[in-house]
Design a protein around this motif. Sequence first.
Motif, short mmCIF file in Angstrom:
data_model
loop_
_atom_site.label_atom_id
_atom_site.label_comp_id
_atom_site.label_asym_id
_atom_site.label_seq_id
_atom_site.Cartn_x
_atom_site.Cartn_y
_atom_site.Cartn_z
N GLU A 1 0.82 -1.20 0.00
CA GLU A 1 0.00 0.00 0.00
C GLU A 1 0.86 1.26 0.00
OE1 GLU A 1 -2.99 0.04 3.03
OE2 GLU A 1 -3.77 -1.94 2.46
N ARG A 2 1.94 1.24 0.74
CA ARG A 2 2.84 2.39 0.78
C ARG A 2 3.44 2.64 -0.61
NH1 ARG A 2 5.39 0.71 4.70
NH2 ARG A 2 7.11 -0.36 3.65
N GLN A 3 3.84 1.59 -1.29
CA GLN A 3 4.46 1.75 -2.60
C GLN A 3 3.45 2.24 -3.65
OE1 GLN A 3 7.40 -1.50 -3.69
NE2 GLN A 3 6.35 -2.47 -1.95
N LEU A 4 2.28 1.63 -3.68
CA LEU A 4 1.29 2.02 -4.68
C LEU A 4 0.72 3.40 -4.39
CD1 LEU A 4 -0.48 -1.40 -5.27
CD2 LEU A 4 1.24 -0.28 -6.69
N SER A 5 0.66 3.76 -3.13
CA SER A 5 0.24 5.11 -2.77
C SER A 5 1.23 6.14 -3.31
CB SER A 5 0.11 5.23 -1.25
OG SER A 5 -0.20 6.56 -0.87
N ARG A 6 2.52 5.85 -3.16
CA ARG A 6 3.55 6.76 -3.65
C ARG A 6 3.42 6.97 -5.15
NH1 ARG A 6 7.67 3.77 -2.70
NH2 ARG A 6 8.16 3.23 -4.86
N LEU A 7 3.01 5.92 -5.87
CA LEU A 7 2.86 6.00 -7.32
C LEU A 7 1.46 6.45 -7.74
CD1 LEU A 7 4.76 2.73 -8.28
CD2 LEU A 7 5.59 5.08 -8.46
N ASP A 8 0.58 6.70 -6.77
CA ASP A 8 -0.79 7.15 -7.04
C ASP A 8 -1.55 6.13 -7.88
OD1 ASP A 8 -2.82 8.97 -6.60
OD2 ASP A 8 -2.46 10.04 -8.47
N ILE A 9 -1.40 4.88 -7.54
CA ILE A 9 -2.06 3.79 -8.27
C ILE A 9 -3.20 3.24 -7.44
CG2 ILE A 9 -1.79 1.44 -9.16
CD1 ILE A 9 1.06 2.10 -9.90
N SER A 10 -4.40 3.24 -8.00
CA SER A 10 -5.55 2.59 -7.37
C SER A 10 -5.50 1.10 -7.72
CB SER A 10 -6.86 3.19 -7.88
OG SER A 10 -6.93 4.55 -7.55
N PHE A 11 -5.92 0.26 -6.78
CA PHE A 11 -5.81 -1.17 -7.02
C PHE A 11 -6.89 -1.91 -6.26
CE2 PHE A 11 -3.54 -0.51 -3.09
CZ PHE A 11 -3.76 -1.65 -2.34
#
Length: 270
Positions: free
Chosen positions: A41-51
């Motif tokens: 979650e921390r990584q995808l949040s940094r990239l602004d990726i919804s999943f």
Amino acid sequence: MSHFSPTLTSPIDSRSRRVSIEPFGVFVLTMRDETRMASIERQLSRLDISFEYIDATVLERIEHADLPIEREAIQARYGRMLTQGEVSCFLSHRRIWQQVVEAGKPGVIFEDDALIEEELCQFLDRLNGVSARFDVVLLGHSKKDHRRKTLYHFLEPLKRWTPMGPFKLGRGFKTWPSGAVGYVVTPAGAAKLLAATTAIRCVLDDWPYFETKGVKVQEVRPLLVWEDFIKLDSSLEGERQTPARRKLFSIARVIRGCVRQLQSRKDDGS
């Protein structure tokens, strides 16, 4: 089966702001481990990726699988039977392939112990416009140390590659069961994978097997996803009955890497 679909937003770098991965659905396969979930979650949040989280299938016994298991074919291919974890993993990814087909757009699939490079969004943006044909694009390899990625990329270049800005898309010199920590699959590719897996005959990441069934497997360089096996224990490796892995720095591998680099440059994207 439950799903969790967070829309994650936080400050990101300027490179991520200039690209969009909207044409892709993004799925994270998880066993609901809090440490792993916090990391992804921390990584995808940094990239602004919804999943969307997809809960992994967990079998108490192999016989509980909802697909027939062809034991003789498995034994002939690997010299052993699949473990309970391998069958569970197989069924978990297969459920995601079904969702990709139903959604009608490419899926980006991560396992929850993935380490994701910041250039991922840039690559996906370029991949969306590329004319090269593919069914699956491997974004990473499992059990490879991301701290030594420069050497690994030297040892494992691509052949018959297509340039995509700072990236290359092509065929590895040899495909092998290299994990499923991160990959892209098209709806057509997912349909082929489903057609090839009406029974369980192989491990989930046996890409050479799927190539024999008409699935076109490509890889990206540099790799954009790594398995965080250093900090996070694998849910499979503890029970895999595989021989010890060879050391990365063997002289034979370095010599092979030099030969492959020469061949890769000779191909020069042709």
